[in-house]
Scaffold this active site. Structure first.
Site, mmCIF file in Angstrom:
data_model
loop_
_atom_site.group_PDB
_atom_site.id
_atom_site.type_symbol
_atom_site.label_atom_id
_atom_site.label_comp_id
_atom_site.label_asym_id
_atom_site.label_seq_id
_atom_site.Cartn_x
_atom_site.Cartn_y
_atom_site.Cartn_z
ATOM 1 N N ASP A 19 0.841 -1.204 0.000
ATOM 2 C CA ASP A 19 0.000 0.000 0.000
ATOM 3 C C ASP A 19 0.877 1.255 0.000
ATOM 4 O O ASP A 19 0.526 2.270 -0.603
ATOM 5 C CB ASP A 19 -0.909 -0.009 1.239
ATOM 6 C CG ASP A 19 -2.169 0.809 1.043
ATOM 7 O OD1 ASP A 19 -2.448 1.200 -0.105
ATOM 8 O OD2 ASP A 19 -2.887 1.062 2.031
ATOM 9 N N CYS A 243 -3.625 5.809 -1.918
ATOM 10 C CA CYS A 243 -4.239 4.995 -2.958
ATOM 11 C C CYS A 243 -4.341 5.835 -4.221
ATOM 12 O O CYS A 243 -4.955 6.902 -4.202
ATOM 13 C CB CYS A 243 -5.613 4.513 -2.522
ATOM 14 S SG CYS A 243 -6.451 3.600 -3.835
HETATM 15 N N1 COA Z 1 -1.889 -9.396 -13.945
HETATM 16 C C1 COA Z 1 -1.372 -9.165 -15.171
HETATM 17 N N2 COA Z 1 -2.128 -8.935 -16.264
HETATM 18 C C2 COA Z 1 -3.459 -8.921 -16.121
HETATM 19 C C3 COA Z 1 -4.056 -9.132 -14.878
HETATM 20 C C4 COA Z 1 -3.226 -9.386 -13.761
HETATM 21 N N3 COA Z 1 -3.716 -9.594 -12.534
HETATM 22 N N4 COA Z 1 -5.385 -9.071 -15.020
HETATM 23 C C5 COA Z 1 -5.645 -8.832 -16.306
HETATM 24 N N5 COA Z 1 -4.469 -8.755 -16.992
HETATM 25 C C6 COA Z 1 -4.323 -8.529 -18.434
HETATM 26 C C7 COA Z 1 -5.145 -9.507 -19.230
HETATM 27 O O1 COA Z 1 -4.374 -10.667 -19.465
HETATM 28 C C8 COA Z 1 -5.461 -8.709 -20.468
HETATM 29 O O2 COA Z 1 -4.303 -8.719 -21.292
HETATM 30 P P1 COA Z 1 -4.428 -8.694 -22.890
HETATM 31 O O3 COA Z 1 -5.067 -7.382 -23.186
HETATM 32 O O4 COA Z 1 -3.003 -8.803 -23.313
HETATM 33 O O5 COA Z 1 -5.280 -9.877 -23.209
HETATM 34 C C9 COA Z 1 -5.625 -7.275 -19.950
HETATM 35 O O6 COA Z 1 -4.919 -7.252 -18.714
HETATM 36 C C10 COA Z 1 -7.063 -6.846 -19.761
HETATM 37 O O7 COA Z 1 -7.726 -7.763 -18.933
HETATM 38 P P2 COA Z 1 -9.119 -7.436 -18.237
HETATM 39 O O8 COA Z 1 -9.610 -8.664 -17.541
HETATM 40 O O9 COA Z 1 -10.049 -6.780 -19.239
HETATM 41 O O10 COA Z 1 -8.725 -6.418 -17.101
HETATM 42 P P3 COA Z 1 -9.087 -4.865 -16.941
HETATM 43 O O11 COA Z 1 -8.366 -4.084 -17.968
HETATM 44 O O12 COA Z 1 -10.554 -4.691 -16.767
HETATM 45 O O13 COA Z 1 -8.387 -4.571 -15.529
HETATM 46 C C11 COA Z 1 -7.829 -5.240 -13.284
HETATM 47 C C12 COA Z 1 -8.915 -5.126 -14.334
HETATM 48 C C13 COA Z 1 -8.501 -5.610 -11.976
HETATM 49 C C14 COA Z 1 -6.843 -6.305 -13.669
HETATM 50 C C15 COA Z 1 -7.072 -3.897 -13.175
HETATM 51 O O14 COA Z 1 -8.003 -2.845 -13.060
HETATM 52 C C16 COA Z 1 -6.138 -3.846 -11.993
HETATM 53 O O15 COA Z 1 -5.155 -4.569 -11.938
HETATM 54 N N6 COA Z 1 -6.389 -2.974 -11.025
HETATM 55 C C17 COA Z 1 -5.572 -2.892 -9.845
HETATM 56 C C18 COA Z 1 -5.955 -1.739 -9.018
HETATM 57 C C19 COA Z 1 -5.150 -1.695 -7.746
HETATM 58 O O16 COA Z 1 -4.198 -2.410 -7.500
HETATM 59 N N7 COA Z 1 -5.542 -0.771 -6.877
HETATM 60 C C20 COA Z 1 -4.895 -0.555 -5.666
HETATM 61 C C21 COA Z 1 -5.359 -1.455 -4.604
HETATM 62 S S1 COA Z 1 -6.448 -0.630 -3.476
HETATM 63 ZN ZN ZN Z 2 -4.813 1.659 2.197
#
Ligand code: COA
Ligand code: ZN
Length: 313
Positions: A19, A243
């Site tokens: 975090d 965040c």
């Molecule tokens: N690790 C690596 N790559 C990932 C992944 C992961 N956990 N999850 C998805 N991907 C890749 C997919 O393989 C896909 O790749 P491609 O385009 O080459 O096929 C691409 O990302 C899109 O996948 P999708 O399922 O549509 O994901 P998204 O774009 O809707 O993103 C999350 C969703 C959840 C993965 C993304 O928003 C995220 O990682 N958020 C993290 C936020 C965070 O950490 N916040 C702080 C914590 S409070």
């Molecule tokens: Zn926090």
């Protein structure tokens, strides 16, 4: 006179490497992160959230999660964990050989949308099979519930929504829910109301408090939480954190400030304050900016003595 009921012992979950570092603009080299985590272990912290297996483009600061886990050795008695948002993240976490993951949703739809591109319901639908799969493989699961008090996009959050979502996450198989004040807006009154309601539906040993210190209320909130019987608190060395998806969120409650507070309150915690400050120094040096904690300022920074003379310690 009423005697305050406090727990005898408190468990600290150190979230600085995850975090904390996810909200720093600078990308810290893996070698420095390794030294940071090793110093936290040396300090006696037994629960350390090391990194995130989220999309590397979402949080580029933690894109080296796999390399970091490769560089670290988890000693006996220490539990490393990492954030996992979906199946792809779970696969990466399994490949890294970790045995505790953290999933995360929020008590606000607008926040989950910004954070993980899902509504609350969609996130629960994603996490339900994910948690089951992890538990089947012997991996334990923590669940974060973000924005439990105030959301930067939706405002005040109803207490019954937090209680209901907490229950659902526990029913899915999470062994702990971290009730999170993501933007650090809560006061002790909010803690008593919201966490009080959560505890009407969930066992106290399964509830942790994750507090940010935006308005300086985090320690008062720890006190309120302890009065409700909460014994697990998140903190981050040096008060790192925030965040990137919550505008205005300041750092986490600093581990060293929490340790001082617990010592003064007579609550036992087996963590060495000096070594936590040494850990904070490692990141401060790399960021070229001093930590934000009161303890760091008191012990390393410029202090004003009561008689008016200022000095450096
Ligand atoms: N690790 C690596 N790559 C990932 C992944 C992961 N956990 N999850 C998805 N991907 C890749 C997919 O393989 C896909 O790749 P491609 O385009 O080459 O096929 C691409 O990302 C899109 O996948 P999708 O399922 O549509 O994901 P998204 O774009 O809707 O993103 C999350 C969703 C959840 C993965 C993304 O928003 C995220 O990682 N958020 C993290 C936020 C965070 O950490 N916040 C702080 C914590 S409070
Ligand atoms: Zn926090």
């Amino acid at each position: 006179m009423n005697v305050i009921q406090l727990p005898k012992k408190v468990r600290i979950v150190e979230v600085g490497p995850r975090d904390g570092l996810q909200n720093e603009r600078a990308k810290i080299p893996t070698k420095i992160k390794t030294a940071f985590v090793n110093k936290l272990i040396e300090a006696g912290l037994t629960d350390i959230e090391v990194s995130s297996f989220v999309h590397p483009k979402a949080i580029p600061q933690l894109a080296d999660a796999t390399e970091l886990f490769e560089a670290l050795v988890q000693p006996g008695g220490v539990c490393f964990s990492a954030l996992v948002p979906n199946e792809r993240g779970l696969d990466r976490a399994l490949a890294a050989g970790i045995n505790r993951i953290a999933v995360f949703t929020a008590a606000s739809d607008k926040f989950t949308q910004q954070n993980i591109n899902m509504s609350i319901e969609e996130s629960l639908a994603t996490f339900s099979p994910l948690i089951a799969q992890a538990v089947d493989r012997g991996i334990t699961v923590r669940a974060y519930l973000s924005t439990c008090f105030v959301c930067p996009f939706e405002g005040e959050i109803p207490t019954d929504r937090v209680a209901c979502l907490t229950r659902k996450l526990l029913e899915m198989g999470a062994d702990e829910v971290a009730i999170s004040d993501t933007i650090g807006a809560a006061s002790p009154k909010d803690i008593l109301a919201t966490v009080g309601e959560v505890l009407d539906h969930a066992p106290v040993e399964k509830i942790a408090l994750h507090l940010h210190d935006t308005y300086g209320t985090a320690l008062a909130n720890v006190f309120a939480g302890m009065q409700l019987g909460i014994q697990t608190f998140d903190a981050s060395a040096g008060g790192l954190g925030g965040c990137p998806f919550a505008p205005g969120a300041a750092g986490n409650l600093a581990t060293e400030d929490l340790i001082y507070f617990l010592h003064r309150m007579g609550v036992s915690v087996d963590v060495d304050m000096d070594l936590v400050l040494d850990a904070a120094d490692i990141i401060a040096k790399s960021l070229d900016r001093p930590p934000r904690s009161k303890q760091w300022l008191r012990q390393r920074g410029c202090i004003i003595h009561p008689m008016g003379a200022s000095n450096h310690e």
